[in-house]
Scaffold this active site. Structure first.
Site, PDB file in Angstrom:
ATOM      1  N   GLY A 169       0.840  -1.204   0.000  1.00 45.85           N
ATOM      2  CA  GLY A 169       0.000   0.000   0.000  1.00 45.85           C
ATOM      3  C   GLY A 169       0.863   1.237   0.000  1.00 45.85           C
ATOM      4  O   GLY A 169       1.962   1.229  -0.587  1.00 45.85           O
ATOM      5  N   GLU A 170       0.400   2.290   0.619  1.00 48.52           N
ATOM      6  CA  GLU A 170       1.094   3.593   0.724  1.00 48.52           C
ATOM      7  C   GLU A 170       1.201   4.324  -0.602  1.00 48.52           C
ATOM      8  O   GLU A 170       1.533   5.492  -0.636  1.00 48.52           O
ATOM      9  CB  GLU A 170       2.552   3.442   1.251  1.00 48.52           C
ATOM     10  CG  GLU A 170       2.725   2.820   2.585  1.00 48.52           C
ATOM     11  CD  GLU A 170       4.207   2.734   2.982  1.00 48.52           C
ATOM     12  OE1 GLU A 170       5.078   3.195   2.217  1.00 48.52           O
ATOM     13  OE2 GLU A 170       4.485   2.210   4.069  1.00 48.52           O
ATOM     14  N   GLY A 171       0.969   3.629  -1.714  1.00 46.11           N
ATOM     15  CA  GLY A 171       1.198   4.217  -3.034  1.00 46.11           C
ATOM     16  C   GLY A 171       2.438   3.637  -3.697  1.00 46.11           C
ATOM     17  O   GLY A 171       2.808   4.053  -4.800  1.00 46.11           O
TER      18      GLY A 171
END
Ligand SMILES: Cc1cc2nc3c(=O)[nH]c(=O)nc-3n(C[C@H](O)[C@H](O)[C@H](O)COP(=O)(O)O)c2cc1C
Length: 583
Positions: A549-551
């Site tokens: 996640g997080e980008g």
């Protein structure tokens, strides 16, 4: 009844006032060396001195600088600060900054410093005791007067703020209780640009006035006398299909480029989609890029669906802001900026640069017990995401990248994916950050219970806001708004994994043409993400088994999207390069 007195100026004079306001520019280029006559300078300074001030305290002083040596010392101070600022910028931004001229200290015959004395008028200055900053506000109004009067005199003014204020104050011999408000470079110019250079150079855009005007309460946007702006409806209405002509031109150009037809594989399709989105072939380069990491907490965490404590959301936000997370490392490598948005973290976060405080509530409710959020909260979170997309594009970004942080958000994502695609919870639910068999079974059961509770018959994807409100995190709703915002502005949005995917399902349910702006950065290891990608018909650019996640996955794809556009722009065609095509 008495006739009201008309105190307005004659039309011609009113026009002149609005003209000077519209045509005032911050000028940095095209200064002429000829001196400014003392009487002209005197008029401009007298106009500045007419400014309104808190309690009539007139806290300003004007220091007029013409000596060459002093200006050289001051220019050196500004250059040092500009260098420090540039060193902090992500790649594409640094290149753009390099092209800008940010000061004309030596190109102008006169420099004027406007200062502020916060103590002038004594302790009983009317109106200043509650808001001490009103002293500085007053000096800024003197700057505004000076700037307008100078424009009317044909004088250009450029404001330079690349200074350490105390360093500059020392150079000017300012008493310790005075502070520098503005450093202005003043001189005659060859011409005035119609628009700010920062707009024509693509660094930033003017916000429409209707975004800035609110009726009665913040958020009720719209111009007086016009229908109120319904942000979501406006956003959806602004999203139109990709430009078929630009897409055809891009496909045709790909076939003429000096390479075997189709040899760029998926990147050819990416370039065609970028052209369709931009409505031009070749499309603009998708840079600078900004990753917006939307962070929020989830009530469903209480069901024991994640091994991580909820506090980790806030702790990771601090890590993003300190530059210590994987997304920061990847973004630094790709030359992208990272911005963090608190849309619903269950903790109070310190205001720090890089954090956008947009908290809707301290986490959602547990969706197994009731709706995760109210419809109003879902709509507000959508609006937050859309506004952030607009602000980032207005600030000059040409590519948006989704990021997220929220302990338990893969559970909410699984429920959203099931609701929008009709997938079975066992098929769409994954192990998130890594969970044991018992937790995994519980997670599937939680998703099943949530679906049964909110949609005992069938989910109603025709009511995307209702589905978001039932299960979503605030980050899902905000990301959906972010995607819609990008689509409305025709700027590509690179999607990260299952959280962004679930948000994209909501966005596309609200505005089907929003898909044109969506580029799947990667395929996450979460099974619900593959379901989402096939449902949306998106092909991921990177497939490395990431599940962070997080980008992170989206940022990895950024150079691929940029290269696809770059190839369409830069690669020669058979005819232009004189290379023989295959017969
Ligand atoms: C408080 C303030 C500080 C500014 N500092 C700088 C600066 O250091 N360098 C620069 O090139 N422009 C600076 N500007 C100018 C702005 O970039 C400019 O006002 C903006 O782009 C809008 O353009 P316009 O003034 O022509 O309408 C500053 C403007 C203000 C109001």
């Amino acid at each position: 009844m008495t006739t009201p007195v008309d105190n307005s100026y004659p039309q011609e004079q009113r026009d002149a006032i609005y003209r000077v306001i519209a045509e005032r520019r911050d000028v940095r280029r095209g200064f002429r060396p000829d001196p400014v006559p003392a009487d002209v300078l005197g008029r401009v300074l007298a106009a500045a001195h007419q400014a309104p001030s808190v309690g009539f305290s007139q806290p300003w002083d004007f220091i007029v600088i013409t000596e060459r040596e002093r200006r050289e010392r001051i220019a050196a101070l500004a250059r040092r600060h500009a260098g420090d600022f540039a060193a902090d910028l992500p790649g594409a931004r640094a290149r753009a900054f390099d092209q800008l001229k940010i000061e004309s200290i030596l190109d102008t015959p006169v420099n004027i410093v406007v200062s502020c004395d916060r103590t002038r008028g004594g302790r009983h200055t009317l109106g200043r005791h509650a808001q001490p900053q009103t002293a500085e506000f007053s000096s800024v109004l003197a700057v505004a007067n000076l700037w307008l009067a100078a424009r009317a005199e044909g004088l250009g003014v450029g404001w330079v703020s690349f200074f350490d204020e105390r360093e500059l104050a020392a150079e000017l011999g300012l008493p310790a209780h005075l502070e520098v408000i503005a450093y202005l470079c003043v001189g005659y110019v060859t011409g005035f640009a119609a628009e700010p250079e920062l707009a024509t150079s693509g660094w930033a855009r003017r916000r429409p006035v209707s975004w800035a005007v609110h009726a009665e309460e913040f958020g009720h946007r719209g111009m007086p006398g016009e229908a109120p702006v319904d942000p979501l409806a406006d956003l959806i209405a602004a999203i139109t299909p990709p430009d078929a002509e630009a897409m055809a031109a891009a496909a045709e150009r790909q076939d003429r480029m000096t390479k075997p037809r189709g040899s760029l594989g998926v990147l050819e399709e990416v370039s065609v989609r970028l052209a369709g989105l931009a409505g031009s072939c070749p499309p603009p380069l998708p840079e600078p890029a900004c990753v917006a990491v939307f962070a929020a907490d989830h009530g469903v965490h209480a069901q024991g669906v994640s091994p991580w404590p909820q506090e980790v959301t806030a702790q990771m936000v601090a890590n993003f802001l300190a530059g210590g997370a994987v997304v920061n490392a990847f973004a630094a490598q790709a030359g992208a900026e990272v911005t963090v948005v608190d849309v619903g973290v269950a903790a109070d976060l310190e205001p720090v640069p890089g954090l956008l405080p947009r908290k809707i509530a301290r986490g959602t409710a547990d969706f197994t017990e009731g709706p995760a959020m109210t419809r109003d909260q879902a709509t507000a979170a959508l609006a937050v995401g859309a506004e952030i997309a607009r602000d980032l594009v207005a600030a000059g970004n040409r590519c948006l990248v989704t990021g997220d942080m929220g302990i338990a958000n893969t559970t909410a994502s699984a429920a959203l994916v099931c609701a929008f695609t009709g997938a079975d919870p066992a098929e769409a639910t994954g192990r998130g950050t890594g969970i044991d068999a018992a937790t995994y079974a519980r997670k599937i059961d939680v998703v099943c219970r949530g679906l049964a509770r909110h949609f005992p018959d069938l989910p109603d994807p025709a009511d995307p806001v209702g589905v978001l409100a039932a299960f979503g995190g605030f980050e899902h709703a905000a990301l959906a708004g972010f995607i819609l915002g990008g689509a409305a502005l025709r700027v590509p949005v690179i999607l990260d994994g299952v959280i962004a995917g679930a948000a994209a399902l909501a966005a596309v349910a609200l505005a089907p043409d929003a898909i044109a702006a969506c580029f799947a950065g990667h395929r996450s290891a979460e099974p619900g993400h593959s379901v989402t990608l096939s449902y949306l018909g998106l092909r991921p650019l990177v497939d490395l088994g990431l599940r962070l996640g997080e980008g992170t996955g989206a940022v990895l794809a950024l150079p691929l999207v940029q290269s696809a556009a770059r190839a369409l722009r830069d690669v020669a065609t058979f005819d232009s390069a004189g290379v023989a095509d295959k017969t």
